[in-house]
Structure formats: structure tokens, C-alpha cells
Design an enzyme around this catalytic site. Structure first.
Site, mmCIF file in Angstrom:
data_model
loop_
_atom_site.group_PDB
_atom_site.id
_atom_site.type_symbol
_atom_site.label_atom_id
_atom_site.label_comp_id
_atom_site.label_asym_id
_atom_site.label_seq_id
_atom_site.Cartn_x
_atom_site.Cartn_y
_atom_site.Cartn_z
ATOM 1 N N ASP A 3 21.178 4.309 2.966
ATOM 2 C CA ASP A 3 21.210 2.675 2.511
ATOM 3 C C ASP A 3 20.848 2.909 1.054
ATOM 4 O O ASP A 3 19.938 3.747 0.562
ATOM 5 C CB ASP A 3 19.659 2.269 3.101
ATOM 6 C CG ASP A 3 19.497 0.625 2.857
ATOM 7 O OD1 ASP A 3 20.189 -0.199 3.128
ATOM 8 O OD2 ASP A 3 18.663 0.534 1.667
ATOM 9 N N TYR A 29 18.810 0.590 -7.447
ATOM 10 C CA TYR A 29 17.819 1.690 -7.520
ATOM 11 C C TYR A 29 18.531 2.857 -8.354
ATOM 12 O O TYR A 29 17.830 3.668 -8.923
ATOM 13 C CB TYR A 29 18.258 2.552 -6.028
ATOM 14 C CG TYR A 29 17.706 1.741 -4.919
ATOM 15 C CD1 TYR A 29 16.989 0.511 -5.041
ATOM 16 C CD2 TYR A 29 18.118 1.726 -3.599
ATOM 17 C CE1 TYR A 29 16.548 -0.210 -3.930
ATOM 18 C CE2 TYR A 29 17.649 1.167 -2.264
ATOM 19 C CZ TYR A 29 17.000 0.043 -2.662
ATOM 20 O OH TYR A 29 16.556 -0.885 -1.660
ATOM 21 N N LYS A 88 24.005 -2.813 -2.049
ATOM 22 C CA LYS A 88 23.313 -4.354 -2.390
ATOM 23 C C LYS A 88 23.467 -4.915 -3.509
ATOM 24 O O LYS A 88 23.293 -4.214 -4.685
ATOM 25 C CB LYS A 88 21.674 -4.255 -2.125
ATOM 26 C CG LYS A 88 21.141 -3.726 -0.908
ATOM 27 C CD LYS A 88 19.728 -3.750 -0.837
ATOM 28 C CE LYS A 88 19.171 -2.860 0.331
ATOM 29 N NZ LYS A 88 19.271 -1.409 0.111
ATOM 30 N N HIS A 146 20.511 -8.792 -2.274
ATOM 31 C CA HIS A 146 19.230 -7.910 -2.206
ATOM 32 C C HIS A 146 18.132 -8.962 -2.278
ATOM 33 O O HIS A 146 17.295 -8.595 -1.748
ATOM 34 C CB HIS A 146 19.245 -6.938 -3.547
ATOM 35 C CG HIS A 146 18.307 -5.844 -3.522
ATOM 36 N ND1 HIS A 146 18.837 -4.635 -4.178
ATOM 37 C CD2 HIS A 146 17.408 -5.664 -2.737
ATOM 38 C CE1 HIS A 146 17.691 -3.734 -4.003
ATOM 39 N NE2 HIS A 146 16.720 -4.360 -2.990
ATOM 40 N N SER A 179 19.151 -9.320 2.458
ATOM 41 C CA SER A 179 17.979 -8.632 2.371
ATOM 42 C C SER A 179 16.923 -9.379 1.759
ATOM 43 O O SER A 179 17.239 -10.317 0.910
ATOM 44 C CB SER A 179 18.156 -7.217 1.656
ATOM 45 O OG SER A 179 16.838 -6.725 1.268
ATOM 46 N N LEU A 196 7.382 2.854 7.419
ATOM 47 C CA LEU A 196 6.008 3.105 7.221
ATOM 48 C C LEU A 196 4.917 2.605 6.550
ATOM 49 O O LEU A 196 3.744 3.084 6.235
ATOM 50 C CB LEU A 196 6.180 4.827 6.669
ATOM 51 C CG LEU A 196 7.272 5.615 7.252
ATOM 52 C CD1 LEU A 196 7.105 6.831 6.535
ATOM 53 C CD2 LEU A 196 7.134 5.736 8.620
ATOM 54 N N LYS A 230 12.039 6.644 4.304
ATOM 55 C CA LYS A 230 12.685 7.345 3.019
ATOM 56 C C LYS A 230 12.013 8.433 2.593
ATOM 57 O O LYS A 230 10.499 8.607 3.042
ATOM 58 C CB LYS A 230 12.288 6.496 1.915
ATOM 59 C CG LYS A 230 12.922 6.625 0.436
ATOM 60 C CD LYS A 230 11.886 6.321 -0.671
ATOM 61 C CE LYS A 230 10.907 7.091 -1.056
ATOM 62 N NZ LYS A 230 10.227 7.148 -2.228
ATOM 63 N N SER A 231 12.515 9.537 2.350
ATOM 64 C CA SER A 231 11.788 10.681 2.082
ATOM 65 C C SER A 231 13.023 11.703 1.160
ATOM 66 O O SER A 231 14.101 11.506 1.458
ATOM 67 C CB SER A 231 11.279 11.576 3.292
ATOM 68 O OG SER A 231 10.628 12.764 2.993
#
Length: 478
Positions: free
Chosen positions: A181, A186, A215, A248, A285, A336, A387-388
Site C-alpha cells: 500500500d 508518503y 493514492k 486519499h 480512502s 494496530l 506497517k513495520s
């Protein structure tokens, strides 16, 4: 036989075997080179599933028999032989665990050859581990309303620091992720593009195997801006098309009573990209149910995906039900609870990852809280974007497909009373419009956003952080 005659016969035998095996090649060779470009090693890929002796003519059988004889003689003499790795469902797990050493040794593998049963191969199926890649076949998918498939677990890339996301993307794709994604805003799609180029060049994962989402940012909503923005995205990602393009935010930066350019103008420009093949699917989104319904009323290409924040502290059950009834897939970002955005949004209150119910469930299942939240999202009917940039956590986040939350645990997480949107629209509000309040932005009735006494709502700030003292009669004073 003289040495010259033996060498000539071996060359002839090698050519015969190569011609025979070429029929069963499953993909291009992987070649490793040194700094000067000289070939150091080669890995060849073959698929011998269902192959028996009837697949070979008499001459090929004779060549195979002679080759096996030569290999046995060389082995008895202690000479170096080509390494053959046969992949089966039974040895898959052990090969995955040896991924790192396999990857390091890949440049030492010069060839692969048939064994005497005609079924051995260096690689034998599209599901195998190769060049350090884990099997991706166990990652579940959903079918979108246009017939295309979306993997239900993807790599989130928001807020990754410069220089981190390329390696994270490599880790993810080698671990078995097939969904990434991205977003123009970003500012890291060029790094993701570098990772994709590396992966595709290694030959195990192809472009059609990876679902790429990006996006449109707020300043690229006009019909004249949409295509150039997407062309820049494609250039940065080094691909010819996107699998999914999202708006977005339903915001463009204008001040006034309505959003300008209109969402309809943006949507129609995106529909044109679908017709051209630059984009396969389109969606939105951070849109409310009301805004999605408005798009549906005029869309020639209906939304395939709605991507919104969803987790046990913000379940969005009404939006999920709305989309489900209209065959629109929902993707959950911040599954999370977006723990790293609290300062950005000046958010206070409890943290989802520390929730006592979640921690207890994770402990009882011998899983991490993050794994339980990702598993909850899958059982809740969404795709998930954890995400990580840490390789261990990237792998751990994907290790959620072989087990489920027991019904009681799933329902416990569905019943947490605290509800708070972690990623708010606070930066898009303006007293002059088009959105003056969070309620206007999300099309919610006053009070609908909150269901906990600890949460900010109706103009009241969270008071839980104000310290207290205990008086000599046991009562507390702020």
C-alpha cells in the site's frame, strides 16, 4: 576413450540434456554477477510435476541414463556436482527456515539436472521457496467487484523514514507479502520502486504477482491533474499500471461551502484511467458512508475498495455493513491503533496495543497483541495493512493465516466499549468550510464519534491525564 574424445562426448551430452530440459523450464535463470559484471553463478528453474518416462523419447532416455552414470562416477571420485533441490509440500517448512542460508549460497549453484527418476529439479512449482523467498500461496485473497483479486494482508508504508522502506519492501516480498500500500503523499514510492525492480529482476516474483495500491493527494483532484499525478506515481514505482488507485481524502484545500474540484470530477478522471489500462481498480480512502453513496449514484465504474481506519477501538460496523451490501471491499489501515501517530494528532487516552482484554487474549494464545489484531481484522471481513520496517515484525505480522481467534475472544474484541478515531480530519477543518467540524467531515451526528467517557467528544477534551491527590478522608482532588 581419450581425454579429448571424453570431453567432446560430455559437451554433446550436455547439449542433449539442455535441449531435453528446456521443455520443462518454469522461469528464466537467475544469474549472479560480480562487481565487474562477470557471471558468478546461475540458478535454473524447472517444473517436473506429472513428468514420467513417457515424456521422453528413446534418445533422451539414453542421454539421461548416461548422464546419471557420469554423475555417479564423478561423485565416487569426489568431484564437485551440480546441487539439486527438489521442492515438495513436505519439505517446504524446513526450506523456509533455511531461507537466509539458501539466499547466501545461491551464487554457488551452477546448474540443475535430472535425477535417475526424471522428477528431481532445483525448483518444482510456483509455490516453492527460491532465492530466499517464502511461499505466498497461504496468504488469503478477496475477489473485488470487477473480478480481480486483492491479497488480504499488505505492507503499510505510511510514516516510514527515508531510507527504510526499500529494505522493508524487500523483506516483505521475500517473506510472502504480495500487496503493498503506497501513496503519493508518503514521499517514498521511489524507494518502493527500487525494491520492486530488485525483486522482479530476481525472477521469483513477477509484476502480476504483486497488488500495488497508490493514492491521489489533495492537490491532484482536478481532471487535468489526475493523469499526470498517476504517471508520476507509475514512474516512481517503475511499473506500467496500478492495481488500485484511491482518492486519499475527500478534501482539496479549497475554502468555501463545497469541495472544489468536486469528487465527481476526480472520480470521472479516474474512470478514464481504468479505460486506458493505467489503473485496474479505483476506490476511496477516509470517506464516509454518505460520500461513498454519492459516488455510487453517478459512477460508471463503481468503487472496488474503501480504505478506512478499522480496529477494535474503531470498528466502523455501519460502514462495513453498507459496503458489504454493495459488494465493495473494505481495507483497514492502522489495524494496530496507529500507536506512532498520537503526537501528530495530539491524541490522548488508552492505547489499543495495551488494552487488558487484548493482552490477555494474546497471552492465552501465545501470540503477540499485533498478531491478534491482524487476525481480528481478517475475521472482521477486511484486508489489513500492518506497517513495520523491522524484518522480524514484518514476518510475524504475516503469520496469522494458519490459526483463528476463538469465537469468544473475537467477540470480546468486538465488544470493547472504548471507541476513538485515531487518525482524525483535524488538519482539513476550516471555519469557512467546506468542513468546519469533524462531524461535518465524517457526516456524523453530534456525539456519534464517541462512546467512551475517556474519549474526546462534543467539544470536551480528555481529562484522564489530569493528576489527582488523595485527601485524608480518601477522596480525590484534581
Amino acid at each position: 576413450m581419450s581425454a579429448a574424445a571424453e570431453a567432446e562426448r560430455m559437451a554433446q551430452l550436455g547439449a542433449e540434456l539442455n535441449a531435453c530440459m528446456a521443455r520443462f523450464k518454469s522461469r528464466e535463470d537467475h544469474v549472479t554477477r560480480d562487481a565487474s559484471g562477470k557471471e558468478k553463478g546461475r540458478v535454473r528453474f524447472f517444473d517436473f510435476r506429472g513428468v514420467d518416462e513417457n515424456k521422453f523419447d528413446a534418445k533422451e532416455k539414453a542421454s539421461i541414463s548416461e548422464a546419471v552414470k557420469v554423475l555417479r562416477e564423478r561423485k565416487q571420485k569426489g568431484q564437485h556436482l551440480p546441487r539439486i533441490v527438489k521442492i515438495t509440500p513436505q519439505n517446504m517448512e524446513s526450506l523456509i527456515k533455511k531461507r537466509a542460508s539458501r539466499y547466501a549460497e545461491a551464487s554457488e549453484v551452477p546448474t540443475a539436472t535430472l535425477n535417475n527418476g526424471g522428477t528431481g529439479a532445483e525448483t518444482s512449482s510456483a509455490n516453492e521457496v527460491g532465492m530466499g523467498y517464502a511461499d505466498a500461496s497461504e496468504v488469503p485473497t478477496a475477489t473485488l467487484n470487477n473480478g480481480r483479486k486483492i491479497p488480504l494482508i499488505g505492507l503499510g508504508t505510511w510514516k516510514s523514514k527515508p531510507g527504510e522502506i526499500k529494505q522493508a519492501t524487500l523483506h516483505a516480498l521475500r517473506a510472502g507479502y504480495r500487496h503493498v500500500d503506497c501513496a503519493e503523499y508518503y514521499n517514498n514510492e521511489h524507494e518502493i520502486g527500487e525494491a520492486l525492480q530488485t525483486v522482479f529482476s530476481e525472477g521469483v516474483v513477477k509484476r502480476e504477482d504483486v497488488f500495488l495500491t497508490s493514492k491521489l493527494w489533495n492537490n491532484h483532484h482536478s481532471k487535468e491533474s489526475v493523469r499526470p499525478a498517476v504517471e508520476k506515481i507509475l514512474k516512481n514505482l517503475r511499473v506500467s499500471h496500478l492495481d488500485l488507485l484511491l482518492i486519499h481524502w475527500p478534501y482539496t484545500g479549497n475554502v468555501g461551502p463545497t469541495v472544489q474540484p468536486t469528487i465527481r470530477e476526480t472520480w470521472q478522471a479516474m474512470e478514464a484511467l481504468v479505460s486506458e489500462g493505467l489503473v485496474h481498480s479505483i476506490g476511496v480512502s477516509n470517506f464516509s458512508t454518505k460520500k461513498v453513496a454519492d459516488i455510487i449514484s453517478y459512477a460508471q465504474v463503481p468503487p472496488s475498495v474503501v480504505q478506512v481506519e478499522i480496529h477494535p477501538y474503531w470498528r466502523q460496523d455501519d460502514l462495513l455493513s453498507f459496503c458489504g451490501e454493495r459488494n465493495i471491499h473494505v481495507t483497514a489501515f492502522s489495524p494496530l491503533g496507529s500507536p506512532d501517530s498520537s503526537a501528530m494528532f495530539q491524541r490522548k487516552g488508552p492505547k489499543l496495543m495495551d488494552d487488558p482484554t487484548l493482552v490477555s487474549i494474546a497471552s492465552s494464545l501465545n501470540k503477540s497483541p499485533a498478531q491478534c489484531l491482524i487476525r481480528w481484522g481478517l475475521q472482521h471481513g477486511t484486508s489489513i495493512l500492518p506497517k513495520s520496517v523491522n524484518e522480524g515484525r514484518i514476518r510475524s505480522n504475516l503469520d496469522v493465516t494458519s490459526w483463528e481467534l476463538p469465537r469468544a475472544d473475537y467477540e470480546a474484541l468486538c465488544s470493547l466499549s472504548f471507541q476513538q478515531r485515531m487518525v482524525t480530519a483535524r488538519y482539513w477543518l476550516n471555519p469557512k468550510g467546506p468542513y468546519k467540524t469533524e462531524g461535518e467531515f465524517w457526516d456524523e451526528e453530534p456525539g456519534a464519534e464517541t462512546s467512551s467517557a475517556n474519549e474526546v467528544g462534543m467539544g470536551y477534551a480528555d481529562a484522564s491525564e489530569v493528576p489527582t491527590a488523595t485527601l485524608n478522608n480518601g477522596r480525590k482532588i484534581p
